[in-house]
Design a protein around this motif. Sequence first.
Motif, short mmCIF file in Angstrom:
data_model
loop_
_atom_site.label_atom_id
_atom_site.label_comp_id
_atom_site.label_asym_id
_atom_site.label_seq_id
_atom_site.Cartn_x
_atom_site.Cartn_y
_atom_site.Cartn_z
N VAL A 400 0.87 -1.18 0.00
CA VAL A 400 0.00 0.00 0.00
C VAL A 400 0.91 1.23 0.00
N PRO A 401 0.81 2.08 -1.01
CA PRO A 401 1.68 3.27 -1.03
C PRO A 401 1.40 4.18 0.18
N LEU A 402 2.47 4.76 0.75
CA LEU A 402 2.31 5.65 1.90
C LEU A 402 1.83 7.02 1.45
N PRO A 403 0.83 7.59 2.13
CA PRO A 403 0.49 8.98 1.83
C PRO A 403 1.66 9.89 2.22
N ASP A 404 1.76 11.06 1.56
CA ASP A 404 2.92 11.94 1.75
C ASP A 404 3.16 12.34 3.20
N ASP A 405 2.07 12.72 3.91
CA ASP A 405 2.24 13.18 5.29
C ASP A 405 2.82 12.08 6.16
N LEU A 406 2.32 10.85 5.94
CA LEU A 406 2.78 9.73 6.75
C LEU A 406 4.24 9.41 6.42
N SER A 407 4.60 9.49 5.15
CA SER A 407 5.99 9.16 4.86
C SER A 407 6.91 10.27 5.37
N ALA A 408 6.42 11.52 5.42
CA ALA A 408 7.23 12.60 6.02
C ALA A 408 7.46 12.31 7.51
N ILE A 409 6.41 11.86 8.21
CA ILE A 409 6.54 11.54 9.63
C ILE A 409 7.53 10.39 9.84
N LEU A 410 7.42 9.36 8.99
CA LEU A 410 8.26 8.17 9.18
C LEU A 410 9.73 8.46 8.86
N SER A 411 10.01 9.57 8.18
CA SER A 411 11.41 9.87 7.88
C SER A 411 12.01 10.79 8.95
N ARG A 412 11.21 11.24 9.93
CA ARG A 412 11.76 12.06 11.01
C ARG A 412 12.45 11.15 12.02
N PRO A 413 13.51 11.65 12.70
CA PRO A 413 14.13 10.82 13.74
C PRO A 413 13.16 10.57 14.89
N SER A 414 13.29 9.40 15.51
CA SER A 414 12.36 9.03 16.55
C SER A 414 13.11 8.92 17.88
N ARG A 415 12.51 9.35 18.98
CA ARG A 415 13.15 9.19 20.28
C ARG A 415 12.10 9.03 21.37
N SER A 416 12.39 8.16 22.33
CA SER A 416 11.48 8.01 23.46
C SER A 416 12.29 7.62 24.68
N ILE A 417 11.72 7.81 25.85
CA ILE A 417 12.38 7.47 27.10
C ILE A 417 11.62 6.30 27.72
#
Length: 435
Positions: A400-417
């Motif tokens: 399923v192709p990713l919508p643009d907004d979602l692929s923008a989110i998935l390319s941001r660095p992720s961090r959690s504690i």
Amino acid sequence: MRFASTRSHASAGLDEALVKGIADDGGLFVPVELPTFSVTEFDDAHTIPEIAAILLRPFFSDSSLIDDLEAILAETFSFPIPLTALPVANGKASLLELYHGPTAAFKDIGAGFLAACLTRLEGDPAAPLTILVATSGDTGGAVAAAFNERPGMRVVVLFPDGRVSARQEHQLTCWSDNVLSLSVAGAFDDCQALVKAALADSELCERYRFSSANSINIGRLLPQSTYYADASLRHFRETGNKPGFVIPTGNLGNALACIMAREMGLPIGPIVLATNANKTIPEYFDTLQWLPRASVRTLASAMDVGDPSNMERLRSMVGEADVLRDRLGVFSVEDEQIEAGIRRDFAEFGFATCPHTAIATQTWRQLGEEAQRNTDWILVATAHPAKFETIVEPLIGTTVPLPDDLSAILSRPSRSIPIDPQLENLAAALERYFG
Ligand SMILES: *Cc1c(COP(=O)(O)O)cnc(C)c1O
């Protein structure tokens, strides 16, 4: 307009109801009366923000936000909400696509509206408001996205470590400095218990100015009525027919918004609540007994609710099961039928649906030919299938192709504690992160 608690005669103005989220007596805020409209009052309104401004103005009558309503709506509806005709053999059906927002689910609309309101009411960079949100997956992402980088606002997202999908986790953990993402060693219930404990701690409350953006805030319900107003008016103007709606239902917020729109005079025909294997609502209509219970896990996880909290609102606004079952349809769809629905949607409509949306399409199929012919149906699509790719892709045999907004989110660095589920650990994380 005043908003009354479902549990006593206490009431609040809109601003107070938005900030508090829940009444002091633990009840939910409901409008003391619903305004009513005739279809012609919307004649000059052609976009969702224009229709919403007319529909929501009475609720804002004594709010300090009244002059900001247009700006709040422009921020909320920064993406399209298409109504797409479906190629069906019997009668007419279309899909209301509520998943074009930043995190690709309809919760973006309620969260965006609430964020736009709360920032104007309470956003103070010198003493930020801190929104606490426990999430089993979808809500936290929508709330974090909506409050991300808003001045004077902070968000703390608590999610159960290892129990959300990889893409969901990314949507919970990729935001700016005003969002703290905590991966809690425990289950969703532990996250919720931590939020409750924090809200009950007066020292922490004073220090961080806690508020909760939970799904029962009236600020999430009101904007949801507007897309039902828009879709029904669009269809009614084109065809002269009142459309029916089939709505995937968990906590009953989305469907309640549609019921409210119909009560307010919008041209809406039958409303059908479509649940997964969590059958508290269908059994209530059947037996007249309200028996909330623990939820069971299904493929449509955002609807895994055994004690739908908005039922308290619906009963107070409309009536008990004997009244409700004359005004609403209800169906439930088991996991095998969700899988069958995703396959059939892809084969018959030519596009993928998410497991929640497939509950709506399968419910429409169960209605039968006569009901399909007698009403033009609008099936509500609550999330983009790319959010649930691990379920959807094997069933349809393609990606399923990713919508643009979602692929923008998935390319941001992720961090959690990571934290253990005790209040002192939450307090320590807040201290380290926010000071
Ligand atoms: C939250 C959610 C639902 C259920 O909506 P309620 O307002 O809780 O009834 C359905 N589908 C998706 C994708 C959701 O995120």
